[in-house]
Design a protein around this motif. Sequence first.
Motif, PDB file in Angstrom:
ATOM      1  N   UNK A  31      -7.221   0.793  -1.071  1.00  0.00           N
ATOM      2  CA  UNK A  31      -6.557   1.326   0.124  1.00  0.00           C
ATOM      3  C   UNK A  31      -5.096   1.632  -0.185  1.00  0.00           C
ATOM      4  N   UNK A  32      -4.408   0.674  -0.816  1.00  0.00           N
ATOM      5  CA  UNK A  32      -2.996   0.879  -1.133  1.00  0.00           C
ATOM      6  C   UNK A  32      -2.794   2.078  -2.051  1.00  0.00           C
ATOM      7  N   UNK A  33      -3.623   2.171  -3.077  1.00  0.00           N
ATOM      8  CA  UNK A  33      -3.409   3.211  -4.086  1.00  0.00           C
ATOM      9  C   UNK A  33      -3.851   4.581  -3.595  1.00  0.00           C
ATOM     10  N   UNK A  34      -5.039   4.690  -3.022  1.00  0.00           N
ATOM     11  CA  UNK A  34      -5.539   6.004  -2.606  1.00  0.00           C
ATOM     12  C   UNK A  34      -4.765   6.561  -1.417  1.00  0.00           C
ATOM     13  N   UNK A  35      -4.244   5.686  -0.576  1.00  0.00           N
ATOM     14  CA  UNK A  35      -3.464   6.154   0.561  1.00  0.00           C
ATOM     15  C   UNK A  35      -1.963   6.211   0.232  1.00  0.00           C
ATOM     16  N   UNK A  36      -1.652   6.087  -1.065  1.00  0.00           N
ATOM     17  CA  UNK A  36      -0.273   6.224  -1.555  1.00  0.00           C
ATOM     18  C   UNK A  36       0.708   5.363  -0.764  1.00  0.00           C
TER      19      UNK A  36
ATOM     20  N   UNK B 172       3.015   4.293   3.574  1.00  0.00           N
ATOM     21  CA  UNK B 172       2.992   5.646   3.037  1.00  0.00           C
ATOM     22  C   UNK B 172       4.098   6.412   3.763  1.00  0.00           C
ATOM     23  N   UNK B 173       5.267   6.575   3.148  1.00  0.00           N
ATOM     24  CA  UNK B 173       6.414   7.146   3.861  1.00  0.00           C
ATOM     25  C   UNK B 173       6.195   8.557   4.393  1.00  0.00           C
ATOM     26  N   UNK B 174       5.370   9.352   3.732  1.00  0.00           N
ATOM     27  CA  UNK B 174       5.190  10.741   4.153  1.00  0.00           C
ATOM     28  C   UNK B 174       4.345  10.863   5.412  1.00  0.00           C
ATOM     29  N   UNK B 175       3.535   9.843   5.721  1.00  0.00           N
ATOM     30  CA  UNK B 175       2.633   9.930   6.860  1.00  0.00           C
ATOM     31  C   UNK B 175       1.376  10.724   6.578  1.00  0.00           C
TER      32      UNK B 175
END
Length: 356
Positions: free
Chosen positions: A94-99, A266-269
């Motif tokens: 989850x952490x990696x794929x959702x950046x 994920x800062x970009x949203x």
Amino acid sequence: MNVDKIAILPGDGIGPEVTREAVKILQTLSEIDSTFQMETKEFNWNSDYYLEHGRMMPEDGLDQLKDFDAILFGAIGDYRVPDSVTIWNLILPIRKHFQQYVNFRPVKLLRGMESPLKQDNPIDFVIIRENSEGEYTDSGGNMFHGETREMAIQNTVMTRQGITQIAEFAYQYAREHGLTKVTNATKSNVVVHAMSFWDRMVEEIADKNKDIAYEKYYIDALAAYFVQRPKSFEVVLASNLFGDILSDLGSAIVGGLGLAPSGNINPSGEFPSMFEAVHGSAPDIAGKGIANPMAQIWSAALMLEHLGRRDLHDAVLTAMEEVLEEKKVLTPDIGGTASTVEIGDVIAGKLKKIMG
């Protein structure tokens, strides 16, 4: 009216117990404030699911989660399933794929709590931990199992993009919150390749933000300074491993893991961010109804701030502090006899008074 879609992953152990109370607080806020509306969907992907299906989540699990605005995660870990399975097949994907490359952990002594440190100064800083690479990668392997020459290799992977984006986030956070200093946690004196590269990338960003002070400490000295002079820190920037260790130390000096929230951001949203308590599944007290839900409730408050509702975040923290100051309803980990549910109820009651 905007409706926030929130995925709920209660997880293992005390995860479901504390998550229920966090959801209770979110529901209370939606009842009090008509401008905050949410839809929740629960996903029971945990160790029981693994034992039944042979995987921690469905094959299309990430696709099911990607359209939510945020994820509230309970905890994961069960003696029946190796940690390498639960972590590497649920949390880390989850952490990696959702950046979610930012792990955000506040270290704040709430009103009503006493620090084990003998000092009167407020403790209030944040640890911004790189969350997608560094020491926590699956690059490496084992050879010669069972032989005298058996060996293991675990590679640290650091990239210009990974370090640059976490450093930029740290400086942006400092500027937006009126903070004046960023502290770099390193060990480049002995980890000469990876950490020297880390320092160089961080200092490139520091040079572009000279209005904010920059300092660098080796991780061993920094751990000591957390104890000796925690008031001197504002934003601490750290790699994946160093940030993980420092975060637990930070929680210890402000009341323990029962009061330790976090956000995987994920800062970009582009993808949802995920919010979770730091304490883990605590199987030794699971089912006893005595787990402290404040860390999970605070994590839900961080989620609200991420969703643009700093006002609701602040209201939740005020309610928590009022409960802590009264010292009437506290769980055993912080000196009381109250249950998990009772804590959720009293915080919900405080919110109704604060916002009513």
